[in-house]
Design a protein around this motif. Structure first.
Motif, PDB file in Angstrom:
ATOM      1  N   PHE A   1      43.669  39.042  58.290  1.00  0.00           N
ATOM      2  CA  PHE A   1      44.091  40.075  57.350  1.00  0.00           C
ATOM      3  C   PHE A   1      43.204  41.300  57.560  1.00  0.00           C
ATOM      4  CE2 PHE A   1      46.301  37.757  53.607  1.00  0.00           C
ATOM      5  CZ  PHE A   1      46.933  36.875  54.463  1.00  0.00           C
ATOM      6  N   PRO A   2      43.764  42.493  57.572  1.00  0.00           N
ATOM      7  CA  PRO A   2      42.958  43.698  57.790  1.00  0.00           C
ATOM      8  C   PRO A   2      42.028  43.979  56.604  1.00  0.00           C
ATOM      9  CG  PRO A   2      45.264  44.274  57.425  1.00  0.00           C
ATOM     10  CD  PRO A   2      45.186  42.785  57.447  1.00  0.00           C
ATOM     11  N   ILE A   3      40.747  44.105  56.905  1.00  0.00           N
ATOM     12  CA  ILE A   3      39.737  44.327  55.867  1.00  0.00           C
ATOM     13  C   ILE A   3      39.812  45.764  55.366  1.00  0.00           C
ATOM     14  CG2 ILE A   3      37.243  44.416  55.428  1.00  0.00           C
ATOM     15  CD1 ILE A   3      36.967  42.152  57.514  1.00  0.00           C
TER      16      ILE A   3
ATOM     17  N   PHE B   1      41.318  39.738  44.204  1.00  0.00           N
ATOM     18  CA  PHE B   1      40.372  39.625  45.320  1.00  0.00           C
ATOM     19  C   PHE B   1      41.019  40.132  46.605  1.00  0.00           C
ATOM     20  CE2 PHE B   1      38.897  37.239  49.011  1.00  0.00           C
ATOM     21  CZ  PHE B   1      37.541  37.582  49.019  1.00  0.00           C
ATOM     22  N   TYR B   2      42.236  39.694  46.868  1.00  0.00           N
ATOM     23  CA  TYR B   2      42.971  40.146  48.063  1.00  0.00           C
ATOM     24  C   TYR B   2      43.139  41.670  48.049  1.00  0.00           C
ATOM     25  CZ  TYR B   2      47.163  41.555  50.560  1.00  0.00           C
ATOM     26  OH  TYR B   2      48.064  42.244  51.335  1.00  0.00           O
ATOM     27  N   LEU B   3      43.625  42.216  46.949  1.00  0.00           N
ATOM     28  CA  LEU B   3      43.874  43.662  46.879  1.00  0.00           C
ATOM     29  C   LEU B   3      42.602  44.490  47.058  1.00  0.00           C
ATOM     30  CD1 LEU B   3      46.373  44.004  43.891  1.00  0.00           C
ATOM     31  CD2 LEU B   3      46.865  44.275  46.332  1.00  0.00           C
ATOM     32  N   GLU B   4      41.515  44.029  46.464  1.00  0.00           N
ATOM     33  CA  GLU B   4      40.268  44.792  46.525  1.00  0.00           C
ATOM     34  C   GLU B   4      39.607  44.753  47.902  1.00  0.00           C
ATOM     35  OE1 GLU B   4      38.672  44.644  41.938  1.00  0.00           O
ATOM     36  OE2 GLU B   4      38.012  43.050  43.305  1.00  0.00           O
TER      37      GLU B   4
ATOM     38  N   GLU C   1      57.140  31.591  58.473  1.00  0.00           N
ATOM     39  CA  GLU C   1      57.833  32.621  57.692  1.00  0.00           C
ATOM     40  C   GLU C   1      57.189  33.990  57.882  1.00  0.00           C
ATOM     41  OE1 GLU C   1      60.582  31.973  56.334  1.00  0.00           O
ATOM     42  OE2 GLU C   1      60.536  29.816  56.006  1.00  0.00           O
ATOM     43  N   PHE C   2      58.025  35.023  57.930  1.00  0.00           N
ATOM     44  CA  PHE C   2      57.547  36.394  57.994  1.00  0.00           C
ATOM     45  C   PHE C   2      57.342  36.910  56.574  1.00  0.00           C
ATOM     46  CE2 PHE C   2      58.276  40.921  57.706  1.00  0.00           C
ATOM     47  CZ  PHE C   2      57.379  41.395  58.648  1.00  0.00           C
ATOM     48  N   ILE C   3      56.230  37.582  56.333  1.00  0.00           N
ATOM     49  CA  ILE C   3      56.019  38.237  55.050  1.00  0.00           C
ATOM     50  C   ILE C   3      55.381  39.601  55.262  1.00  0.00           C
ATOM     51  CG2 ILE C   3      55.802  36.097  53.726  1.00  0.00           C
ATOM     52  CD1 ILE C   3      52.753  36.661  53.576  1.00  0.00           C
ATOM     53  N   LYS C   4      55.671  40.485  54.355  1.00  0.00           N
ATOM     54  CA  LYS C   4      54.995  41.776  54.274  1.00  0.00           C
ATOM     55  C   LYS C   4      54.436  41.862  52.865  1.00  0.00           C
ATOM     56  CE  LYS C   4      55.719  46.798  54.331  1.00  0.00           C
ATOM     57  NZ  LYS C   4      54.416  47.118  54.801  1.00  0.00           N
ATOM     58  N   LEU C   5      53.110  41.879  52.758  1.00  0.00           N
ATOM     59  CA  LEU C   5      52.470  42.060  51.461  1.00  0.00           C
ATOM     60  C   LEU C   5      52.058  43.515  51.344  1.00  0.00           C
ATOM     61  CD1 LEU C   5      50.216  38.875  51.213  1.00  0.00           C
ATOM     62  CD2 LEU C   5      52.423  39.298  50.103  1.00  0.00           C
TER      63      LEU C   5
ATOM     64  N   GLY D   1      47.466  45.559  53.107  1.00  0.00           N
ATOM     65  CA  GLY D   1      48.690  44.777  53.201  1.00  0.00           C
ATOM     66  C   GLY D   1      48.850  44.183  54.591  1.00  0.00           C
ATOM     67  N   ILE D   2      49.644  43.137  54.669  1.00  0.00           N
ATOM     68  CA  ILE D   2      49.916  42.505  55.964  1.00  0.00           C
ATOM     69  C   ILE D   2      51.407  42.561  56.247  1.00  0.00           C
ATOM     70  CG2 ILE D   2      47.920  40.980  55.876  1.00  0.00           C
ATOM     71  CD1 ILE D   2      49.981  38.697  55.229  1.00  0.00           C
ATOM     72  N   ASP D   3      51.738  42.405  57.511  1.00  0.00           N
ATOM     73  CA  ASP D   3      53.113  42.492  57.986  1.00  0.00           C
ATOM     74  C   ASP D   3      53.195  41.541  59.175  1.00  0.00           C
ATOM     75  OD1 ASP D   3      55.653  43.341  58.527  1.00  0.00           O
ATOM     76  OD2 ASP D   3      55.120  45.430  58.894  1.00  0.00           O
ATOM     77  N   GLN D   4      53.345  40.229  58.893  1.00  0.00           N
ATOM     78  CA  GLN D   4      53.246  39.246  59.976  1.00  0.00           C
ATOM     79  C   GLN D   4      53.802  37.892  59.550  1.00  0.00           C
ATOM     80  OE1 GLN D   4      48.899  39.477  60.029  1.00  0.00           O
ATOM     81  NE2 GLN D   4      48.804  37.300  59.541  1.00  0.00           N
TER      82      GLN D   4
END
Length: 141
Positions: free
Chosen positions: A13-15, A41-44, A56-60, A48-51
């Motif tokens: 995940f990109p920091i 925690f993830y948001l801070e 399954e593919f997800i974009k957060l 977002g991810i795109d993978q």
């Protein structure tokens, strides 16, 4: 949080290395919800991810995208106690639904007909949702 951190590392995940103009409290105020701690925690700490995770593919969406994406699709306005957090890239959004007892569900629901009767539970927490994906449990349509 250990399971969440393992998945974050495994899928690179990109920091988040810059401050954002959007705050967690602005998102919570917009949605009139208290976001779960693992999702905060993830948001801070990550963008977002795109993978693919598992099969399954997800974009957060990143913190900067959440309010605008929810406004674009009218998710918060149409679905009570629900906020969209991403998409599966196939016409459905991934959301957090919090019931009147503060129980969290991660849901998958169509963008087109915003009605909770179409919600499919895909996790009991943000971490559980990612663990299920990593374990290749399929539920996306």
């Amino acid at each position: 949080m250990e399971d969440l951190q393992e998945i974050i590392v495994k899928y690179s995940f990109p920091i988040r290395d810059i401050n954002t103009s959007v705050t967690i409290s602005e998102v919570e105020s917009y949605a009139n919800l208290k976001l779960p701690e693992d999702y905060i925690f993830y948001l801070e700490n990550y963008f977002g991810i795109d993978q693919f995770i598992g099969v399954e593919f997800i974009k957060l969406w990143s913190l900067e995208e959440i309010i605008e994406a929810n406004k674009s699709y009218n998710i918060v306005e149409e679905l009570t106690r629900t906020i969209g957090i991403g998409t599966n890239g196939s016409g459905e959004f991934i959301g957090i639904e919090i019931d009147q007892f503060d129980n969290v569900k991660i849901i998958l629901s169509p963008f087109i007909d915003l009605n909770s009767k179409y919600n499919t539970e895909i996790g009991t927490s943000f971490t559980d949702f990612l663990v299920r994906l990593d374990n290749k449990i399929e539920w996306f349509s």
